[in-house]
Design an enzyme around this catalytic site. Structure first.
Site, PDB file in Angstrom:
ATOM      1  N   GLY A  63      -4.962  -1.730   4.858  1.00  9.48           N
ATOM      2  CA  GLY A  63      -4.218  -2.891   4.358  1.00  9.48           C
ATOM      3  C   GLY A  63      -4.932  -4.205   4.632  1.00  9.48           C
ATOM      4  O   GLY A  63      -5.079  -5.056   3.763  1.00  9.48           O
ATOM      5  N   ARG A  64      -5.412  -4.378   5.871  1.00  7.00           N
ATOM      6  CA  ARG A  64      -6.024  -5.668   6.240  1.00  7.00           C
ATOM      7  C   ARG A  64      -7.436  -5.825   5.690  1.00  7.00           C
ATOM      8  O   ARG A  64      -8.059  -6.845   5.886  1.00  7.00           O
ATOM      9  CB  ARG A  64      -5.970  -5.840   7.759  1.00  7.00           C
ATOM     10  CG  ARG A  64      -6.533  -4.680   8.552  1.00  7.00           C
ATOM     11  CD  ARG A  64      -6.099  -4.765  10.012  1.00  7.00           C
ATOM     12  NE  ARG A  64      -6.522  -3.619  10.794  1.00  7.00           N
ATOM     13  CZ  ARG A  64      -5.826  -2.492  10.938  1.00  7.00           C
ATOM     14  NH1 ARG A  64      -4.669  -2.359  10.316  1.00  7.00           N
ATOM     15  NH2 ARG A  64      -6.277  -1.507  11.689  1.00  7.00           N
ATOM     16  N   HIS A 104      -6.729 -33.180  17.473  1.00  9.88           N
ATOM     17  CA  HIS A 104      -5.669 -34.071  17.955  1.00  9.88           C
ATOM     18  C   HIS A 104      -4.493 -33.274  18.508  1.00  9.88           C
ATOM     19  O   HIS A 104      -3.388 -33.804  18.657  1.00  9.88           O
ATOM     20  CB  HIS A 104      -5.221 -35.002  16.829  1.00  9.88           C
ATOM     21  CG  HIS A 104      -6.327 -35.902  16.381  1.00  9.88           C
ATOM     22  ND1 HIS A 104      -6.598 -37.109  16.995  1.00  9.88           N
ATOM     23  CD2 HIS A 104      -7.280 -35.736  15.447  1.00  9.88           C
ATOM     24  CE1 HIS A 104      -7.658 -37.662  16.420  1.00  9.88           C
ATOM     25  NE2 HIS A 104      -8.098 -36.843  15.476  1.00  9.88           N
ATOM     26  N   GLU A 156      10.434  -4.981   4.374  1.00 11.77           N
ATOM     27  CA  GLU A 156      10.440  -6.375   3.930  1.00 11.77           C
ATOM     28  C   GLU A 156      10.158  -6.479   2.437  1.00 11.77           C
ATOM     29  O   GLU A 156      10.868  -7.153   1.681  1.00 11.77           O
ATOM     30  CB  GLU A 156       9.357  -7.188   4.672  1.00 11.77           C
ATOM     31  CG  GLU A 156       9.611  -7.417   6.135  1.00 11.77           C
ATOM     32  CD  GLU A 156       9.082  -6.284   7.009  1.00 11.77           C
ATOM     33  OE1 GLU A 156       8.863  -5.162   6.506  1.00 11.77           O
ATOM     34  OE2 GLU A 156       8.902  -6.537   8.223  1.00 11.77           O
ATOM     35  N   LYS A 193       9.497  -0.881  14.261  1.00 16.68           N
ATOM     36  CA  LYS A 193      10.092  -0.575  12.943  1.00 16.68           C
ATOM     37  C   LYS A 193      11.202   0.463  13.088  1.00 16.68           C
ATOM     38  O   LYS A 193      12.281   0.331  12.519  1.00 16.68           O
ATOM     39  CB  LYS A 193       9.030   0.015  12.003  1.00 16.68           C
ATOM     40  CG  LYS A 193       8.043  -0.966  11.439  1.00 16.68           C
ATOM     41  CD  LYS A 193       7.174  -0.261  10.385  1.00 16.68           C
ATOM     42  CE  LYS A 193       5.913  -1.028  10.087  1.00 16.68           C
ATOM     43  NZ  LYS A 193       4.978  -0.299   9.211  1.00 16.68           N
ATOM     44  N   GLU A 248      -4.878  -6.542  14.716  1.00 17.49           N
ATOM     45  CA  GLU A 248      -4.305  -5.245  14.339  1.00 17.49           C
ATOM     46  C   GLU A 248      -5.385  -4.156  14.429  1.00 17.49           C
ATOM     47  O   GLU A 248      -5.091  -2.998  14.665  1.00 17.49           O
ATOM     48  CB  GLU A 248      -3.702  -5.290  12.920  1.00 17.49           C
ATOM     49  CG  GLU A 248      -2.635  -4.236  12.686  1.00 17.49           C
ATOM     50  CD  GLU A 248      -1.907  -4.367  11.355  1.00 17.49           C
ATOM     51  OE1 GLU A 248      -2.539  -4.165  10.310  1.00 17.49           O
ATOM     52  OE2 GLU A 248      -0.692  -4.663  11.356  1.00 17.49           O
ATOM     53  N   LYS A 295       0.840  -1.193   0.000  1.00 22.46           N
ATOM     54  CA  LYS A 295       0.000   0.000   0.000  1.00 22.46           C
ATOM     55  C   LYS A 295       0.885   1.258   0.000  1.00 22.46           C
ATOM     56  O   LYS A 295       0.700   2.157  -0.786  1.00 22.46           O
ATOM     57  CB  LYS A 295      -0.927  -0.030   1.220  1.00 22.46           C
ATOM     58  CG  LYS A 295      -1.796   1.190   1.346  1.00 22.46           C
ATOM     59  CD  LYS A 295      -2.771   1.075   2.497  1.00 22.46           C
ATOM     60  CE  LYS A 295      -3.425   2.418   2.762  1.00 22.46           C
ATOM     61  NZ  LYS A 295      -4.401   2.392   3.839  1.00 22.46           N
TER      62      LYS A 295
HETATM   63  O1  F6P Z   1       3.276  -3.065   9.771  1.00 21.80           O
HETATM   64  C1  F6P Z   1       1.914  -3.235   9.641  1.00 21.80           C
HETATM   65  C2  F6P Z   1       1.442  -2.848   8.282  1.00 21.80           C
HETATM   66  O2  F6P Z   1       1.431  -1.477   8.164  1.00 21.80           O
HETATM   67  C3  F6P Z   1       0.080  -3.448   8.005  1.00 21.80           C
HETATM   68  O3  F6P Z   1      -0.949  -2.713   8.522  1.00 21.80           O
HETATM   69  C4  F6P Z   1       0.100  -3.584   6.531  1.00 21.80           C
HETATM   70  O4  F6P Z   1      -0.886  -4.463   6.072  1.00 21.80           O
HETATM   71  C5  F6P Z   1       1.507  -4.074   6.308  1.00 21.80           C
HETATM   72  O5  F6P Z   1       2.269  -3.370   7.257  1.00 21.80           O
HETATM   73  C6  F6P Z   1       2.045  -3.891   4.931  1.00 21.80           C
HETATM   74  O6  F6P Z   1       2.022  -2.548   4.536  1.00 21.80           O
HETATM   75  P1  F6P Z   1       2.194  -2.139   3.026  1.00 21.80           P
HETATM   76  O7  F6P Z   1       1.080  -2.734   2.243  1.00 21.80           O
HETATM   77  O8  F6P Z   1       2.161  -0.640   3.012  1.00 21.80           O
HETATM   78  O9  F6P Z   1       3.519  -2.668   2.544  1.00 21.80           O
END
Ligand code: F6P
Length: 539
Positions: A264-265, A381, A208, A501, A350, A202
């Site tokens: 995002g979620r 199980h 990452e 972060k 979240e 987003k």
């Molecule tokens: O660190 C949490 C977060 O901001 C989430 O809310 C989001 O879904 C995820 O990181 C990834 O963010 P982006 O889509 O901006 O890479």
């Protein structure tokens, strides 16, 4: 939360506290029917909860008194209800199939929503038909989504859930972890000339995702002779941040956008769903949106006493705030929904993992629960022992389907026999008298007795298909919304992920510094940094 209406709820909880579900069912032959509600292809049987008609009435009155109805309208009509970020919350516009406009600051967002979806559809058709070719002229066979959190969990979960509707010749992979192992293991499996990378973020600033994307780009160029023109045929982006996408080197013509009013979620039905649309095709994707939309309409219009998301939200609060339950288990009896609990962890935790109320004060009540689960019957199980006989109260959602996507022998009957039997066992338990009648030795009776009275919701649909899937996800989204309003917290920000972060950025510099940096953390953190530096040959 501490209103008169809530006090009445608490009083009614006290009135029901001593009633066992065994007796409640024995006393009321209409109980199952009374506490069953239906919407968008789903039946919710919530009769195996510690409720009475009077308690449900009080809970609904409390929801009404808390202006839940007004808040729902505020969300659907684009008010800036994400107050700490001053944004509207309009994931419902992404699946608004009503033809009605949706306004944000006087601007109808629907033409933009439809335009992006049409571009996605055209692109997906090209890839699926082999019209879109890689740099060396070969069709795409492998698709790697690089994203994390909401840019990973939704599409990864959905591609698994809707596999029976997917084009099997396209192989889908998801890379999220910054641990290079995740990417490396995927790259070992894919063919560079026929691989498409979707960089999904987003913000397009997530460490990452950008790190994995850069490494993937390097890998691809290395395999295809270093011609940077290859990037345009093998990389597309999904983001709200056009500038950053361009700066990364992806042509904006290969970018699918969305908007800051999509959390995002909550973004699976936006362009973030691109891997899913590639897998199942635009028409099945549209059917999924139909399911979402049906549940949206139900949530917006149905009276609270028959409103599935509201009922689930109220029951969750009953256990969290009335009984001190700390967790909530989600138990899908369908292997295709194996990733649903992980997806719901982000959606719920979240959103509602907050301790500050909407007035900026520390809340005086428990908020979002710990969400966990595994597909049935595997969980039986592993951890069901604790749910049946442990000291904690764990409300559970059992999710199942009347028909299997893979009918084979009597697997499905056996699966569903377990599905039904578990909720019966949890509710009814087994008394010492029953044990004795079965000849259980006295010394073992306490061990073989089941208290029962353990609450469950049963969610049942005919089959897992795009519509029922979309409706199920919308159901949980709106349950989370309901609870956020009633707990008086903001569900649409996530400030709690920021501190880690920022500190990781500082630690990273210290780990990579050529000479020993001055460390000013606590002693534990300093020692860990030094241990890592030494392991990498730095002092
Ligand atoms: O660190 C949490 C977060 O901001 C989430 O809310 C989001 O879904 C995820 O990181 C990834 O963010 P982006 O889509 O901006 O890479």
């Amino acid at each position: 939360m501490h209103t008169e209406a809530w006090q009445s709820v608490l009083q009614e909880i006290d009135n029901t506290r001593s009633i066992h579900l065994r007796d409640a069912f024995a006393e009321d032959p209409r109980r199952a029917e009374r506490f069953t509600a239906r919407a968008a292809g789903w039946t919710l049987d919530y009769s195996k909860n510690r409720i009475s008609p009077a308690l449900m009435k009080r809970l609904v009155e409390w929801a009404e008194a808390s202006n839940l109805r007004g808040e729902i309208e505020a969300m659907f009509t684009g008010q800036p209800i994400n107050a700490t970020e001053n944004r509207a919350v309009l994931h419902t516009a992404l699946r608004n199939l009503s033809g009605e406009p949706v306004l944000v600051n006087g601007h109808d967002v629907m033409p933009d929503v439809r335009a992006v979806r049409e571009r996605m559809a055209a692109f997906c058709e090209d890839v699926r038909r082999g019209v879109w070719r890689g740099h060396t002229g070969k069709p795409i066979r492998d698709i790697v989504n690089i994203g994390i959190g909401g840019s990973d969990l939704g599409p990864a979960m959905a591609c698994e859930a809707l596999k029976p509707y997917a084009k099997r010749s396209l192989r889908l992979f998801f890379v999220s972890n910054i641990d290079a192992t995740h990417l490396a293991e995927v790259l070992r499996q894919v063919r560079p000339e026929q691989t498409l990378f979707i960089i999904a973020s987003k913000t397009f600033t997530t460490q990452e995702t950008l790190t994995n994307a850069l490494s993937a780009r390097q890998w691809l160029l290395g395999r295809l002779g270093g011609d940077t023109a290859a990037v345009a045929r093998h990389f597309v982006a999904v983001s709200t941040n056009r500038q950053k996408v361009e700066a990364f080197g992806i042509d904006p013509a290969n970018m699918f956008g969305f908007w800051d009013w999509v959390g995002g979620r909550y973004s699976l039905p936006s362009a973030i769903g691109l891997p899913l649309m590639l897998a199942i095709g635009p028409r099945a994707f549209e059917r999924m949106l139909k399911g979402y939309h049906a549940m949206d309409k139900h949530f917006r219009t149905a009276p609270f006493e028959r409103n599935l998301p509201v009922i689930l939200g109220l029951l969750g609060i009953l256990y969290a705030n009335g009984y001190g339950a700390e967790t909530h288990a989600v138990l899908p009896y369908d292997q295709y929904l194996a990733r649903l609990p992980a997806y719901l962890q982000q959606l719920d935790m979240e959103s509602n993992g907050k301790s500050i109320d909407r007035q900026g004060q520390r809340v005086r009540h428990t908020t979002g629960p710990i969400i966990w689960g595994e597909p049935g019957t595997n969980g039986q199980h592993a951890f069901y022992q604790l749910i049946h006989q442990g000291t904690r109260l764990i409300p559970c959602d059992f999710i199942g389907f009347c028909r299997s996507q893979n009918p084979m022998g009597d697997h499905h009957e056996k699966l569903m026999a377990n599905f039904i039997a578990q909720t019966e066992a949890l509710a009814m338990g087994k008394t010492a008298i029953q044990c004795r009648a079965e000849g259980v030795p006295d010394a073992l009776i306490p061990h073989k007795t089941f208290e029962g009275n353990r609450p469950t919701n049963t969610l049942l649909a005919d089959e897992l298909n795009p519509q029922t899937f979309g409706a199920l996800i919308a159901l949980y989204e709106h349950k989370v919304f309901t609870q956020g309003i009633l707990w008086n917290i903001f569900s649409f920000d996530q400030w709690g992920v920021e501190l880690g972060k920022v500190l990781a950025g500082k630690v990273l510099e210290e780990l990579k510094a050529e000479t020993t940096p001055p460390l000013s953390h606590d002693a534990s953190t300093n020692a860990l940094i030094m241990r890592l530096r030494q392991a990498q040959g730095r002092t």
